[in-house]
Design a protein around this motif. Structure first.
Motif, PDB file in Angstrom:
ATOM      1  N   ASN A  13       0.863  -0.991   0.080  1.00  0.00           N
ATOM      2  CA  ASN A  13      -0.089   0.031  -0.052  1.00  0.00           C
ATOM      3  C   ASN A  13       0.844   1.365  -0.039  1.00  0.00           C
ATOM      4  O   ASN A  13       0.483   2.301  -0.544  1.00  0.00           O
ATOM      5  N   GLY A  14       1.921   1.302   0.654  1.00  0.00           N
ATOM      6  CA  GLY A  14       2.758   2.528   1.039  1.00  0.00           C
ATOM      7  C   GLY A  14       3.543   2.876  -0.466  1.00  0.00           C
ATOM      8  O   GLY A  14       3.790   4.121  -0.694  1.00  0.00           O
ATOM      9  N   ALA A  15       3.930   1.928  -1.149  1.00  0.00           N
ATOM     10  CA  ALA A  15       4.597   1.933  -2.289  1.00  0.00           C
ATOM     11  C   ALA A  15       3.744   2.453  -3.525  1.00  0.00           C
ATOM     12  O   ALA A  15       3.838   3.029  -4.343  1.00  0.00           O
ATOM     13  N   MET A  16       2.751   1.337  -3.752  1.00  0.00           N
ATOM     14  CA  MET A  16       1.891   1.372  -4.837  1.00  0.00           C
ATOM     15  C   MET A  16       0.922   2.495  -5.108  1.00  0.00           C
ATOM     16  O   MET A  16       0.879   2.885  -5.964  1.00  0.00           O
TER      17      MET A  16
ATOM     18  N   LYS B 196       9.534  -0.371  -2.054  1.00  0.00           N
ATOM     19  CA  LYS B 196       9.112  -1.480  -1.183  1.00  0.00           C
ATOM     20  C   LYS B 196      10.171  -1.892  -0.215  1.00  0.00           C
ATOM     21  O   LYS B 196      10.142  -2.242   1.001  1.00  0.00           O
ATOM     22  N   GLY B 197      11.343  -1.958  -0.663  1.00  0.00           N
ATOM     23  CA  GLY B 197      12.544  -2.230   0.014  1.00  0.00           C
ATOM     24  C   GLY B 197      12.950  -1.266   1.001  1.00  0.00           C
ATOM     25  O   GLY B 197      13.416  -1.511   2.189  1.00  0.00           O
ATOM     26  N   GLU B 198      12.695  -0.028   0.794  1.00  0.00           N
ATOM     27  CA  GLU B 198      13.009   1.086   1.843  1.00  0.00           C
ATOM     28  C   GLU B 198      11.794   0.846   3.018  1.00  0.00           C
ATOM     29  O   GLU B 198      12.348   1.118   4.364  1.00  0.00           O
ATOM     30  N   ILE B 199      10.591   0.598   2.773  1.00  0.00           N
ATOM     31  CA  ILE B 199       9.382   0.084   3.735  1.00  0.00           C
ATOM     32  C   ILE B 199      10.168  -0.978   4.582  1.00  0.00           C
ATOM     33  O   ILE B 199       9.861  -0.963   5.730  1.00  0.00           O
TER      34      ILE B 199
ATOM     35  N   SER C 132       5.209  -9.787  -3.107  1.00  0.00           N
ATOM     36  CA  SER C 132       4.341  -8.589  -3.403  1.00  0.00           C
ATOM     37  C   SER C 132       4.423  -8.279  -4.657  1.00  0.00           C
ATOM     38  O   SER C 132       3.460  -7.837  -5.673  1.00  0.00           O
ATOM     39  N   MET C 133       5.715  -8.271  -5.535  1.00  0.00           N
ATOM     40  CA  MET C 133       5.509  -7.898  -7.029  1.00  0.00           C
ATOM     41  C   MET C 133       4.778  -8.938  -7.962  1.00  0.00           C
ATOM     42  O   MET C 133       4.137  -8.664  -8.566  1.00  0.00           O
ATOM     43  N   SER C 134       5.092 -10.166  -7.688  1.00  0.00           N
ATOM     44  CA  SER C 134       4.312 -11.458  -8.121  1.00  0.00           C
ATOM     45  C   SER C 134       2.850 -11.162  -8.057  1.00  0.00           C
ATOM     46  O   SER C 134       2.116 -11.564  -9.087  1.00  0.00           O
ATOM     47  N   THR C 135       2.578 -10.862  -6.894  1.00  0.00           N
ATOM     48  CA  THR C 135       0.957 -10.622  -6.698  1.00  0.00           C
ATOM     49  C   THR C 135       0.533  -9.743  -7.502  1.00  0.00           C
ATOM     50  O   THR C 135      -0.793  -9.462  -8.249  1.00  0.00           O
TER      51      THR C 135
END
Length: 331
Positions: free
Chosen positions: A206-209, A238-241, A260-263
């Motif tokens: 949620n925070g990235a997308m 996403k890596g930062e979160i 998360s990316m594959s989903t």
């Protein structure tokens, strides 16, 4: 649960798509009765119930008929007050909304099925002796027309855990009974020891997308992932979160970003993150709990150096909203 298990009274506050689906399944367990607070859909639900369109439970028809349908939170006794409203602390106070029922139910557990970080704090401050069960939903449901909820796919997971123990209060029983109701209703339920860890796991998506879909002007998840520049930005954010969560003491699964990316890649073309949909519809967005609260924690702990991309995205998003509002106001 067994025949001797307690029968619970549940109040659902926010009987939209998520609230309707999950409390329908809870009622199907046979271990509870449901009172549903309905506002815009009150007449439809009172008259016909809520039609649940889903392939997860056979052809149907599936109709959720709460035992009671009310327009406002009543001053009555409940065992569980299940909040499924969006977490919008800058728009309304959940504590104020549920106060009549909580004050009439000193032993009730308050269940928060909401996104974001820090959602429990205002409830804890107002009702310190009531158990707070923090819950995260993984489900695709929409209410495109009043009184009809559409469930996409088969996923209907609910992760629930205790926010904090309370001295002299049997919070463990409150959690166990609620978890059993959900499981016996057929919900894919995980009762978690560390619910905040799961909150941070969901925040990675949620925070990235959400901000990248908006600021890129690409809007849909598939468009973002098809653009090499923004796909790389999603990965980096996403890596930062994940790094921030771990710095705060929440170890993340090593495969979380990959999963998360594959989903995301498997989502239907045209799928939009929740804040994008709210922006298009002119509704308030969950900016406070998805972005402001976790970033405020990073600022307070002097950890913003861990999240340079995400921190800048947040600042840019605030400017973007301000410009849209100014433009709207000048029309």
């Amino acid at each position: 649960m067994t025949q001797s298990s307690p029968h619970s009274r549940i109040l659902t506050v926010g009987t939209g798509a998520i609230g309707a689906y999950y409390t329908w399944r809870m009622q199907q367990s046979g271990h509870c009765t449901v009172t549903a607070v309905c506002r815009s859909n009150y007449e439809a639900v009172k008259t016909k119930g809520i039609e649940i369109q889903t392939v997860a439970w056979g052809e149907g028809p599936h109709v959720f008929k709460p035992e009671h349908v009310v327009k406002a939170v009543p001053s009555e006794t409940y065992d569980y007050i299940v909040v499924c409203m969006k977490a919008l602390p800058d728009v309304y106070s959940i504590a104020d909304i549920i106060a009549p029922a909580v004050e009439a139910s000193p032993n009730a557990a308050i269940v928060l099925i909401q996104n974001g970080i820090g959602i429990e704090d205002p409830i804890k401050a107002r009702f310190p002796r009531n158990p707070i069960l923090s819950a995260i939903a993984y489900i695709g449901v929409t209410q495109n027309e009043i009184g009809v909820v559409y469930h996409s796919g088969m996923v209907q997971r609910l992760i629930v855990g205790l926010f904090e123990p309370i001295e002299g209060v049997d919070t463990a029983s409150a959690l166990k009974i609620f978890g059993d109701i959900c499981k016996d209703g057929g919900i894919d339920t995980i009762v978690a020891d560390d619910i905040q860890n799961y909150r941070w796991q969901k925040l990675v998506w949620n925070g990235a997308m959400n901000p990248i879909c908006i600021l890129s002007d690409l809007w849909t998840v598939s468009n973002v992932l098809a653009d090499p520049k923004y796909k790389e930005m999603v990965l980096r954010t996403k890596g930062e979160i994940v790094a921030l969560a771990e710095a705060l003491g929440y170890p993340m699964p090593s495969t979380l970003i990959e999963t998360s990316m594959s989903t995301s890649a498997r989502l239907a073309d045209g799928y939009k993150a929740s804040m994008v949909v709210d922006l298009e519809e002119g509704r308030p967005m969950e900016t406070e709990v998805i972005l402001t609260n976790p970033i405020r924690i990073a600022e307070e702990r002097n950890l913003t150096h861990i999240i340079p991309t995400w921190y800048q995205l947040y600042k840019d998003l605030i400017k973007y909203f301000a410009k849209r509002q100014a433009k709207k106001g000048s029309l």
